[in-house]
Motif scaffolding. Sequence first.
Motif, PDB file in Angstrom:
ATOM      1  N   ASP A   1       0.827  -1.216   0.000  1.00 36.46           N
ATOM      2  CA  ASP A   1       0.000   0.000   0.000  1.00 36.46           C
ATOM      3  C   ASP A   1       0.859   1.263   0.000  1.00 36.46           C
ATOM      4  O   ASP A   1       0.342   2.364   0.018  1.00 36.46           O
ATOM      5  CB  ASP A   1      -0.983  -0.025   1.190  1.00 36.46           C
ATOM      6  CG  ASP A   1      -0.305  -0.315   2.523  1.00 36.46           C
ATOM      7  OD1 ASP A   1       0.869  -0.740   2.517  1.00 36.46           O
ATOM      8  OD2 ASP A   1      -0.954  -0.125   3.567  1.00 36.46           O
ATOM      9  N   PHE A   2       2.183   1.121   0.018  1.00 35.43           N
ATOM     10  CA  PHE A   2       3.101   2.250  -0.139  1.00 35.43           C
ATOM     11  C   PHE A   2       3.898   2.057  -1.430  1.00 35.43           C
ATOM     12  O   PHE A   2       3.886   0.974  -2.017  1.00 35.43           O
ATOM     13  CB  PHE A   2       4.114   2.311   1.015  1.00 35.43           C
ATOM     14  CG  PHE A   2       3.555   2.666   2.376  1.00 35.43           C
ATOM     15  CD1 PHE A   2       2.205   2.889   2.579  1.00 35.43           C
ATOM     16  CD2 PHE A   2       4.422   2.778   3.463  1.00 35.43           C
ATOM     17  CE1 PHE A   2       1.702   3.209   3.844  1.00 35.43           C
ATOM     18  CE2 PHE A   2       3.934   3.096   4.731  1.00 35.43           C
ATOM     19  CZ  PHE A   2       2.583   3.303   4.930  1.00 35.43           C
ATOM     20  N   ARG A   3       4.623   3.090  -1.814  1.00 38.27           N
ATOM     21  CA  ARG A   3       5.519   3.008  -2.971  1.00 38.27           C
ATOM     22  C   ARG A   3       6.832   3.689  -2.608  1.00 38.27           C
ATOM     23  O   ARG A   3       7.194   4.713  -3.190  1.00 38.27           O
ATOM     24  CB  ARG A   3       4.898   3.733  -4.188  1.00 38.27           C
ATOM     25  CG  ARG A   3       3.678   3.078  -4.792  1.00 38.27           C
ATOM     26  CD  ARG A   3       4.034   1.792  -5.525  1.00 38.27           C
ATOM     27  NE  ARG A   3       2.857   1.180  -6.120  1.00 38.27           N
ATOM     28  CZ  ARG A   3       1.984   0.416  -5.469  1.00 38.27           C
ATOM     29  NH1 ARG A   3       2.143   0.182  -4.187  1.00 38.27           N
ATOM     30  NH2 ARG A   3       0.956  -0.116  -6.101  1.00 38.27           N
ATOM     31  N   CYS A   4       7.540   3.165  -1.619  1.00 36.32           N
ATOM     32  CA  CYS A   4       8.774   3.827  -1.165  1.00 36.32           C
ATOM     33  C   CYS A   4       9.741   4.005  -2.330  1.00 36.32           C
ATOM     34  O   CYS A   4       9.937   3.082  -3.132  1.00 36.32           O
ATOM     35  CB  CYS A   4       9.420   3.026  -0.049  1.00 36.32           C
ATOM     36  SG  CYS A   4       8.316   2.816   1.348  1.00 36.32           S
ATOM     37  N   VAL A   5      10.347   5.181  -2.375  1.00 32.91           N
ATOM     38  CA  VAL A   5      11.133   5.548  -3.553  1.00 32.91           C
ATOM     39  C   VAL A   5      12.318   4.606  -3.799  1.00 32.91           C
ATOM     40  O   VAL A   5      12.705   4.383  -4.941  1.00 32.91           O
ATOM     41  CB  VAL A   5      11.656   7.003  -3.457  1.00 32.91           C
ATOM     42  CG1 VAL A   5      10.502   7.977  -3.582  1.00 32.91           C
ATOM     43  CG2 VAL A   5      12.422   7.239  -2.166  1.00 32.91           C
ATOM     44  N   TYR A   6      12.879   4.050  -2.703  1.00 33.20           N
ATOM     45  CA  TYR A   6      14.052   3.174  -2.871  1.00 33.20           C
ATOM     46  C   TYR A   6      13.658   1.727  -3.121  1.00 33.20           C
ATOM     47  O   TYR A   6      14.508   0.867  -3.290  1.00 33.20           O
ATOM     48  CB  TYR A   6      14.969   3.255  -1.642  1.00 33.20           C
ATOM     49  CG  TYR A   6      14.235   3.182  -0.338  1.00 33.20           C
ATOM     50  CD1 TYR A   6      13.626   2.010   0.082  1.00 33.20           C
ATOM     51  CD2 TYR A   6      14.094   4.319   0.470  1.00 33.20           C
ATOM     52  CE1 TYR A   6      12.911   1.938   1.261  1.00 33.20           C
ATOM     53  CE2 TYR A   6      13.381   4.262   1.661  1.00 33.20           C
ATOM     54  CZ  TYR A   6      12.790   3.065   2.038  1.00 33.20           C
ATOM     55  OH  TYR A   6      12.077   3.003   3.204  1.00 33.20           O
ATOM     56  N   CYS A   7      12.366   1.453  -3.083  1.00 37.77           N
ATOM     57  CA  CYS A   7      11.916   0.065  -3.158  1.00 37.77           C
ATOM     58  C   CYS A   7      11.087  -0.225  -4.403  1.00 37.77           C
ATOM     59  O   CYS A   7      11.250  -1.271  -5.025  1.00 37.77           O
ATOM     60  CB  CYS A   7      11.103  -0.267  -1.909  1.00 37.77           C
ATOM     61  SG  CYS A   7      10.440  -1.933  -1.848  1.00 37.77           S
ATOM     62  N   MET A   8      10.192   0.687  -4.740  1.00 43.72           N
ATOM     63  CA  MET A   8       9.284   0.436  -5.868  1.00 43.72           C
ATOM     64  C   MET A   8       9.157   1.676  -6.731  1.00 43.72           C
ATOM     65  O   MET A   8       9.283   2.788  -6.227  1.00 43.72           O
ATOM     66  CB  MET A   8       7.871   0.133  -5.342  1.00 43.72           C
ATOM     67  CG  MET A   8       7.745  -1.144  -4.588  1.00 43.72           C
ATOM     68  SD  MET A   8       6.012  -1.484  -4.288  1.00 43.72           S
ATOM     69  CE  MET A   8       6.165  -2.968  -3.301  1.00 43.72           C
TER      70      MET A   8
ATOM     71  N   GLY B   1       7.252  -8.933   2.876  1.00 42.85           N
ATOM     72  CA  GLY B   1       6.632  -8.739   1.558  1.00 42.85           C
ATOM     73  C   GLY B   1       7.568  -7.934   0.684  1.00 42.85           C
ATOM     74  O   GLY B   1       8.781  -7.933   0.931  1.00 42.85           O
ATOM     75  N   GLY B   2       6.967  -7.195  -0.163  1.00 38.13           N
ATOM     76  CA  GLY B   2       5.749  -6.402  -0.179  1.00 38.13           C
ATOM     77  C   GLY B   2       5.301  -6.086   1.233  1.00 38.13           C
ATOM     78  O   GLY B   2       6.068  -6.150   2.159  1.00 38.13           O
ATOM     79  N   GLU B   3       4.071  -5.685   1.350  1.00 35.89           N
ATOM     80  CA  GLU B   3       3.540  -5.440   2.691  1.00 35.89           C
ATOM     81  C   GLU B   3       2.728  -6.664   3.106  1.00 35.89           C
ATOM     82  O   GLU B   3       1.642  -6.902   2.562  1.00 35.89           O
ATOM     83  CB  GLU B   3       2.699  -4.159   2.702  1.00 35.89           C
ATOM     84  CG  GLU B   3       1.980  -3.902   3.998  1.00 35.89           C
ATOM     85  CD  GLU B   3       2.877  -4.080   5.236  1.00 35.89           C
ATOM     86  OE1 GLU B   3       4.026  -3.628   5.245  1.00 35.89           O
ATOM     87  OE2 GLU B   3       2.388  -4.706   6.210  1.00 35.89           O
TER      88      GLU B   3
END
Length: 341
Positions: free
Chosen positions: A33-40, A77-79
């Motif tokens: 449910d997030f889109r962290c800049v360093y991850c996705m 995850g993911g979350e």
Amino acid sequence: MQVANDIKESQKLIDPFGRHVSYLRVSVTDRCDFRCVYCMSEDMTFLPKKDLLTLEELDRLCSAFVDQGVQKLRITGGEPLVRRDIMWLFNRLGRHLDSGKLEELTVTTNGSLLKKYAQELYNAGVRRINISLDTLDEEKFRTITRWGRLPQVLEGIEESLRVGLKVKLNAVALKGVNDDEVDHMIQWCGERNIDLTFIEVMPMGDLGNEDRLEQYWPLSDVKRQIEQSWTLNETGYQTGGPARYSVIQETGARLGFITPLTHNFCESCNRVRLTCTGTLYMCLGQEDAADLREPLRASKDDDLLHDRIRQAIKLKPKGHDFIIDRDSQISNPRHMSVTGG
Ligand code: SAM
Ligand code: SF4
């Protein structure tokens, strides 16, 4: 403890370098449910739902590892908490805690759903959780996570503490982003008896316009900065993970550093990682992998599965070779959300 000893030496998973694989991290979904800049990236394409292992299959796989001496399971995850009916899996896996085969069942989460699930996690036998939080500033939080809301995560942390979960925060150290907040975070965690671990940003995946090199902040520098304001007493405390811990004298809380890039912790690596499609990765930084979905589905009893797990462990490499430098921006093509960080 008792039952851990009951697992025969010959059943334990020992890799070619003599390391006992006793820790499995399981990614139960690649979604978040997030889109962290360093991850996705913001427009991630996720796996079709039909490719995911069912929760029953994940239970069977985890249990096969527990039968072979895995004593610690981390759900990630993911979350992980966005996966539908995920509490069913926690409750099922709780039986291995009751039997004593499993020492710890734990979870790494972004915290967004903890208000709802903290009590249920506790009831399932979870006692410690890791929550990822890089900043206590609402605006920055939105910039880093793109879709996250800080107050929701803070409520989740509060609820976790209320139900009796031991909380550890994981913060990715990001130059120019949270470098001015380190003292505040230490103080904030100290007041709540929360341990804090800083993680170096890793070169995972191609995330387009976000430049990981610009954000790379070596933890040796972070530590030096912290030592200007706080007294760090070294400790031998270990959680079975790669973090090195100190106790902050002024707050009494632990401070950990995970330095995959500047310090090689591979020699004591006891873990393997399972994806939500049943691929077992032997190392976060290497491609050595084995498909466990096929043996899982090929037979109703677990002999074949056990056998494939043993073969897979033979592939565990000695270590990884992450390199981050300006000439060769080496990146591992797998996103953390696939292998579960
Ligand atoms: N969604 C959950 C969470 O954020 O805690 C679990 C999965 S997340 C992939 C696990 C951890 O990986 C988080 O602490 C996150 O900060 C970290 N992570 C993701 N991408 C990273 C990167 N490129 N470098 C360092 N840590 C990263
Ligand atoms: Fe989601 Fe965790 Fe990745 Fe952030 S770090 S996008 S919360 S999986």
